[in-house]
Design an enzyme around this catalytic site. Structure first.
Site, PDB file in Angstrom:
ATOM      1  N   HIS A 261       0.838  12.909  -6.406  1.00  0.00           N
ATOM      2  CA  HIS A 261       0.274  11.997  -5.398  1.00  0.00           C
ATOM      3  C   HIS A 261       1.170  10.771  -5.219  1.00  0.00           C
ATOM      4  O   HIS A 261       0.691   9.648  -5.096  1.00  0.00           O
ATOM      5  CB  HIS A 261      -1.138  11.566  -5.821  1.00  0.00           C
ATOM      6  CG  HIS A 261      -2.047  11.327  -4.645  1.00  0.00           C
ATOM      7  ND1 HIS A 261      -2.948  12.261  -4.195  1.00  0.00           N
ATOM      8  CD2 HIS A 261      -2.177  10.264  -3.822  1.00  0.00           C
ATOM      9  CE1 HIS A 261      -3.604  11.770  -3.154  1.00  0.00           C
ATOM     10  NE2 HIS A 261      -3.150  10.570  -2.899  1.00  0.00           N
TER      11      HIS A 261
ATOM     12  N   VAL B   7      11.805  12.764  -3.313  1.00  0.00           N
ATOM     13  CA  VAL B   7      12.972  13.304  -2.589  1.00  0.00           C
ATOM     14  C   VAL B   7      13.544  12.229  -1.651  1.00  0.00           C
ATOM     15  O   VAL B   7      12.854  11.755  -0.751  1.00  0.00           O
ATOM     16  CB  VAL B   7      12.587  14.562  -1.774  1.00  0.00           C
ATOM     17  CG1 VAL B   7      13.742  15.016  -0.892  1.00  0.00           C
ATOM     18  CG2 VAL B   7      12.141  15.680  -2.708  1.00  0.00           C
TER      19      VAL B   7
ATOM     20  N   ARG C   7      -4.373   1.270  -8.354  1.00  0.00           N
ATOM     21  CA  ARG C   7      -3.166   0.723  -7.718  1.00  0.00           C
ATOM     22  C   ARG C   7      -3.300  -0.795  -7.671  1.00  0.00           C
ATOM     23  O   ARG C   7      -4.019  -1.348  -6.840  1.00  0.00           O
ATOM     24  CB  ARG C   7      -3.005   1.318  -6.322  1.00  0.00           C
ATOM     25  CG  ARG C   7      -2.971   2.853  -6.376  1.00  0.00           C
ATOM     26  CD  ARG C   7      -3.214   3.514  -5.060  1.00  0.00           C
ATOM     27  NE  ARG C   7      -3.474   4.944  -5.229  1.00  0.00           N
ATOM     28  CZ  ARG C   7      -3.849   5.738  -4.251  1.00  0.00           C
ATOM     29  NH1 ARG C   7      -3.999   5.280  -3.021  1.00  0.00           N
ATOM     30  NH2 ARG C   7      -4.074   7.015  -4.476  1.00  0.00           N
TER      31      ARG C   7
ATOM     32  N   TYR D 197       0.838  -1.206   0.000  1.00  0.00           N
ATOM     33  CA  TYR D 197       0.000   0.000   0.000  1.00  0.00           C
ATOM     34  C   TYR D 197       0.871   1.253   0.000  1.00  0.00           C
ATOM     35  O   TYR D 197       0.644   2.198  -0.753  1.00  0.00           O
ATOM     36  CB  TYR D 197      -0.939   0.017   1.217  1.00  0.00           C
ATOM     37  CG  TYR D 197      -1.622   1.354   1.396  1.00  0.00           C
ATOM     38  CD1 TYR D 197      -2.667   1.734   0.564  1.00  0.00           C
ATOM     39  CD2 TYR D 197      -1.181   2.272   2.360  1.00  0.00           C
ATOM     40  CE1 TYR D 197      -3.269   2.980   0.690  1.00  0.00           C
ATOM     41  CE2 TYR D 197      -1.783   3.516   2.492  1.00  0.00           C
ATOM     42  CZ  TYR D 197      -2.824   3.863   1.657  1.00  0.00           C
ATOM     43  OH  TYR D 197      -3.406   5.090   1.770  1.00  0.00           O
TER      44      TYR D 197
ATOM     45  N   ARG E  76       7.051   8.881   1.527  1.00  0.00           N
ATOM     46  CA  ARG E  76       7.384   7.467   1.773  1.00  0.00           C
ATOM     47  C   ARG E  76       8.560   7.273   2.727  1.00  0.00           C
ATOM     48  O   ARG E  76       8.521   6.363   3.563  1.00  0.00           O
ATOM     49  CB  ARG E  76       7.653   6.749   0.445  1.00  0.00           C
ATOM     50  CG  ARG E  76       6.375   6.461  -0.347  1.00  0.00           C
ATOM     51  CD  ARG E  76       6.671   5.595  -1.565  1.00  0.00           C
ATOM     52  NE  ARG E  76       5.464   5.292  -2.321  1.00  0.00           N
ATOM     53  CZ  ARG E  76       5.014   5.996  -3.355  1.00  0.00           C
ATOM     54  NH1 ARG E  76       5.672   7.098  -3.741  1.00  0.00           N
ATOM     55  NH2 ARG E  76       3.918   5.639  -4.001  1.00  0.00           N
TER      56      ARG E  76
ATOM     57  N   PRO F 143       1.484  15.022   3.700  1.00  0.00           N
ATOM     58  CA  PRO F 143       0.325  14.347   4.276  1.00  0.00           C
ATOM     59  C   PRO F 143       0.302  12.899   3.800  1.00  0.00           C
ATOM     60  O   PRO F 143       0.135  12.630   2.615  1.00  0.00           O
ATOM     61  CB  PRO F 143      -0.862  15.137   3.702  1.00  0.00           C
ATOM     62  CG  PRO F 143      -0.358  15.796   2.480  1.00  0.00           C
ATOM     63  CD  PRO F 143       1.107  16.002   2.664  1.00  0.00           C
ATOM     64  N   THR F 144       0.542  11.973   4.697  1.00  0.00           N
ATOM     65  CA  THR F 144       0.544  10.547   4.356  1.00  0.00           C
ATOM     66  C   THR F 144      -0.451   9.854   5.279  1.00  0.00           C
ATOM     67  O   THR F 144      -0.278   9.883   6.499  1.00  0.00           O
ATOM     68  CB  THR F 144       1.957   9.946   4.557  1.00  0.00           C
ATOM     69  OG1 THR F 144       2.909  10.789   3.913  1.00  0.00           O
ATOM     70  CG2 THR F 144       2.059   8.555   3.971  1.00  0.00           C
ATOM     71  N   ALA F 145      -1.467   9.262   4.701  1.00  0.00           N
ATOM     72  CA  ALA F 145      -2.558   8.718   5.517  1.00  0.00           C
ATOM     73  C   ALA F 145      -2.173   7.402   6.182  1.00  0.00           C
ATOM     74  O   ALA F 145      -1.257   6.708   5.761  1.00  0.00           O
ATOM     75  CB  ALA F 145      -3.791   8.505   4.635  1.00  0.00           C
TER      76      ALA F 145
END
EC number: 1.1.3.15
Length: 342
Positions: A228, A262, A138, A24, A283, A77-79
């Site tokens: 995204h 990055v 995805r 994911y 990530r 912002p990473t859920a």
């Protein structure tokens, strides 16, 4: 094992996390061309370092939307970070605060409730993610029948009666999001958002000059160039490749930030040389969080900071203002696509 760079956390996280959760975080849309390109495009930008400059004092501080930061490196912002580590977003926020930087939380009645909740909690700005009228395809999530682990909830939506994420025939997340996202979202909604809050609004998901100009016209306080994390539309350019176009579209009226790909301090320098006011990392945060919690995120921020400082010194730059377009050469420069700067 001693971790010496940001990328090493991903391989360790892959061993540690359940496959569904690792996939994911790690996967991109469809062929994952843009996912690779987000990294590879940085590698095609080369430096033009200047020599014999006194770099005994390096100042990386900056001010973003009125907030003084220790460096131009922030957290995207990473859920669903609790899938990576029990402390989730709390650990990330603590690491960001300790490093003197900030993290971003993303997200008509429900929006208003969320905005009020954010104001009450002391948030200072809104990042409006604008590239998800539908969730990208995805394939890893489809294969894994992705669904939130039973012990976790989407905390932001608690108490808002939005149903729950059920098992589905493809990706449970895609099915759930399809029911929650307003596909009619348009620039008029940016105006509406401004009417219900005084918080500055950053528009996240811009990759063209046309949309950059519209963001300025519609009163955005800033732009985040983002695809995204290559999880939406495949075969869009890497964010670093789209950056200059967006910066030109903004015409110096509002700050432009870069999100995506990055992994090194050299990447940060390249983004600033091409006109970014700062960068966001995504990530690397969740992978380091999975491996070592708050300490992992702190280490990622420290490594990027140290590499960025070294890049500045070796390029002959004492402060962020010293970093110019002349410090880098892009593929477009090499092929004479853009007019010469000299």
């Amino acid at each position: 094992m001693e971790i010496t760079n940001v990328t090493e956390y991903q391989a360790i996280a892959k061993q540690k996390l359940p496959k569904m959760i690792y996939d994911y975080y790690a996967s991109g849309a469809e062929d994952e061309w843009t996912l690779q390109e987000n990294r590879e495009a940085f590698a095609r930008i080369l430096f033009r370092p200047r020599i014999l400059i006194d770099v005994s004092k390096i100042d990386m501080t900056t001010t973003i939307l009125g907030f003084k930061l220790s460096m131009p490196i922030m957290i995207s912002p990473t859920a669903m970070q609790k899938m990576a580590h029990p402390d989730g977003e709390y650990a990330t926020a603590r690491a960001a605060s300790a490093a003197g930087t900030i993290m971003v939380y993303k997200d008509r009645k429900v929006v208003e409730q969320l905005v009020r909740r954010a104001e009450k909690a002391g948030f200072k700005a809104i990042a409006l993610t604008v590239d998800t009228p539908r969730l990208g395809r995805r394939e890893a999530d489809i294969k894994n029948r992705f669904v939130l682990p039973p012990n976790l909830t989407l905390k932001n939506f608690e108490g808002l009666d939005l149903g729950k994420m059920d098992q589905a025939n493809d990706s449970g997340l895609a099915s759930y999001v399809a029911g929650q996202i307003d596909r009619t979202l348009s620039w008029k909604d940016v105006k509406w958002l401004q009417s219900i809050t005084t918080m500055p609004i950053l528009v996240k998901g811009v990759i063209t000059a046309e949309d950059s100009r519209l963001a300025v016209e519609n009163g955005a306080a800033g732009i985040i160039v983002s695809n995204h994390g290559a999880r939406q539309l495949d075969y869009v350019p890497a964010t670093i490749s789209a950056l200059e176009e967006v910066v030109k579209g903004a015409g110096g009226q509002i700050p432009v930030f870069l999100d995506g790909g990055v992994r090194r301090g050299t990447d940060v320098f390249k983004a600033l040389a091409l006109g970014a006011a700062g960068v966001f990392i995504g990530r690397p945060v969740v992978f380091s969080l999975a491996v070592a919690g708050e300490a992992g995120v702190s280490n990622v921020l420290k490594m990027l900071r140290d590499e960025f400082e070294l890049t500045m010194a070796l390029s002959g730059c004492n402060s962020l203002a010293d970093i110019t377009r002349n410090h880098v050469v892009t593929e477009a420069d090499k092929f004479g696509v853009m007019p010469s700067r000299l």
